[in-house]
Scaffold this active site. Structure first.
Site, short mmCIF file in Angstrom:
data_model
loop_
_atom_site.label_atom_id
_atom_site.label_comp_id
_atom_site.label_asym_id
_atom_site.label_seq_id
_atom_site.Cartn_x
_atom_site.Cartn_y
_atom_site.Cartn_z
N GLU A 1 5.38 -38.54 -11.29
CA GLU A 1 5.85 -39.48 -12.32
C GLU A 1 4.97 -39.30 -13.55
O GLU A 1 3.75 -39.18 -13.44
CB GLU A 1 5.74 -40.92 -11.81
CG GLU A 1 6.04 -41.98 -12.84
CD GLU A 1 5.81 -43.40 -12.33
OE1 GLU A 1 5.51 -44.29 -13.16
OE2 GLU A 1 5.90 -43.63 -11.11
N GLU B 1 4.10 -46.75 -22.09
CA GLU B 1 4.01 -47.88 -21.16
C GLU B 1 2.98 -48.87 -21.66
O GLU B 1 1.92 -48.49 -22.17
CB GLU B 1 3.65 -47.41 -19.75
CG GLU B 1 3.77 -48.51 -18.71
CD GLU B 1 3.58 -48.00 -17.29
OE1 GLU B 1 4.08 -48.65 -16.35
OE2 GLU B 1 2.92 -46.96 -17.12
#
Length: 383
Positions: free
Chosen positions: A163, A168
């Site tokens: 990932e 974020e």
């Protein structure tokens, strides 16, 4: 077709090519390296000296952005109520503006009872990638208390296929946090060239990407710029995030609007012109081809959850995360406003460069040889 006519064509093409070679190498001989280096070149160079181009592969933008063949809508509570395609369009959580700007947003009109999950959107690309240059041009990225947005890529067998969290953050933070989550055996090289700061918690630096330890913190780097996430990014007119993923590294840059490189604007990106990335995972301590495989692109807007929920009490946000979800006005900034997402593929070129001033001359030569087939087509069609 008469032989002399064909022969005459090849003579002309040979003279054009010869003249172009002579001009290119004459330029190299007569121009100082410093002058040559100021000219833009989209020829990229690997650490071993081999050359390549980033060529367009996919573009997600405008009226075709949400075509069904391109995205899957994740439609499960997580603890956000992600809605399916039909509901997303009906509730105007996704739409295309008149100027073809793409909008994805959270529900900001419905009052909720305490404990009810708020509607939002999470989409994953049907196309999968195993390297590439990903360039996302945004007017706005989501932020706000209880909000946890992300733009990321992920393999189907998590965490074994990896990932990559490109954008974020939580609440109204000002610094984007880049992270990688993998199976055991992949680590961040702390001697790599990047401008961000290695993420840490409880005095422990996040350099081990192993998703099975440290509460799945992975390995992470926090960007230094306060325009890389949150309200300040939006007030600067948005900007561009870029991820370069190849056999050498996975590197991330962010640029607020006034600092977007010209080569990105012109569609011929060359990351070697952009300076050090904000964050990079080098191949020196991670086998990138092993730990990152068959990634889909994901956009989401999550509420509370593991990060935004667990950090809420110390975030400076009012009340509790659960209470925050009730009032729709709290989510007026929980919106992705997207101009485009462009994906480029790496195209190797034959040969190596031993002098950084050479790419400009090679560009001239490549232009000639890419033009010759066009001349041939016109010639034979007109014969």
């Amino acid at each position: 077709m008469p032989f002399l006519r064909r022969n005459g064509l090849w003579t002309v093409l040979a003279l054009i090519a010869k003249a172009s070679y002579n001009e290119a190498f004459s330029t190299l001989a007569s121009t100082s390296p410093s002058t040559l280096l100021t000219k833009r070149s989209n020829i990229n160079i690997n650490p071993n000296g081999s050359t390549f181009l980033w060529l367009p592969q996919d573009e997600y933008s405008g009226k075709t952005f949400f075509e069904q063949v391109r995205w899957d809508f994740f439609a499960y509570p997580d603890p956000t109520n992600y809605v399916n395609t039909t509901e997303a369009w009906r509730k105007r959580l996704v739409y295309i503006e008149a100027d073809e700007t793409v909008i994805m947003k959270a529900d900001d009109t419905t009052w909720l009872d305490r404990g009810v999950f708020r509607d939002s959107v999470r989409i994953s690309s049907k196309a999968v990638y195993n390297t590439g240059l990903f360039i996302l041009d945004l007017n706005q990225a989501p932020w706000g208390c209880a909000v946890w947005p992300a733009f990321w890529t992920v393999g189907g067998n998590w965490p074994w296929n990896g990932e990559i969290d490109i954008i974020e953050g939580v609440h109204d933070n000002q610094h984007n946090q880049v992270a990688w989550h993998t199976a055991p055996g992949c680590n961040l090289d702390t001697t790599g060239n990047f401008t961000g700061t290695i993420s840490s918690s409880t005095g422990h630096n996040h350099t081990d990407c192993n998703a099975f330890i440290n509460s799945n913190s992975g390995c992470g780097i926090t960007e230094w710029s306060r325009a890389s996430y949150g309200p300040y990014f939006d007030t600067q007119g948005g900007g561009v995030y870029a991820m370069k993923w190849d056999e050498n590294s996975i590197a991330i840059w962010s640029f607020y609007r006034a600092a977007v490189p010209q080569d990105i604007e012109e569609g011929s990106p060359n990351p070697s012109n952009w300076g050090y990335p904000s964050a990079t995972l080098e191949s020196s301590k991670c086998n990138l081809g092993q730990y990152f495989v068959n990634h889909s692109i994901v956009f989401d807007i999550t509420f509370c959850g593991d990060w935004a929920g667990n950090s809420y009490a110390t975030s400076g946000c009012p009340g509790t995360c659960e209470d925050r979800l009730m009032n729709p006005k709290n989510f007026e900034n929980a919106t992705w406003s997207i101009n485009s997402l462009k994906v480029y593929r790496k195209q190797p070129l034959s040969g190596r460069l031993i002098n950084s001033a050479i790419p400009n001359a090679i560009n001239d030569i490549l232009t000639v040889w890419m033009t010759i087939p066009i001349v041939l087509v016109h010639y034979f069609l007109g014969a």
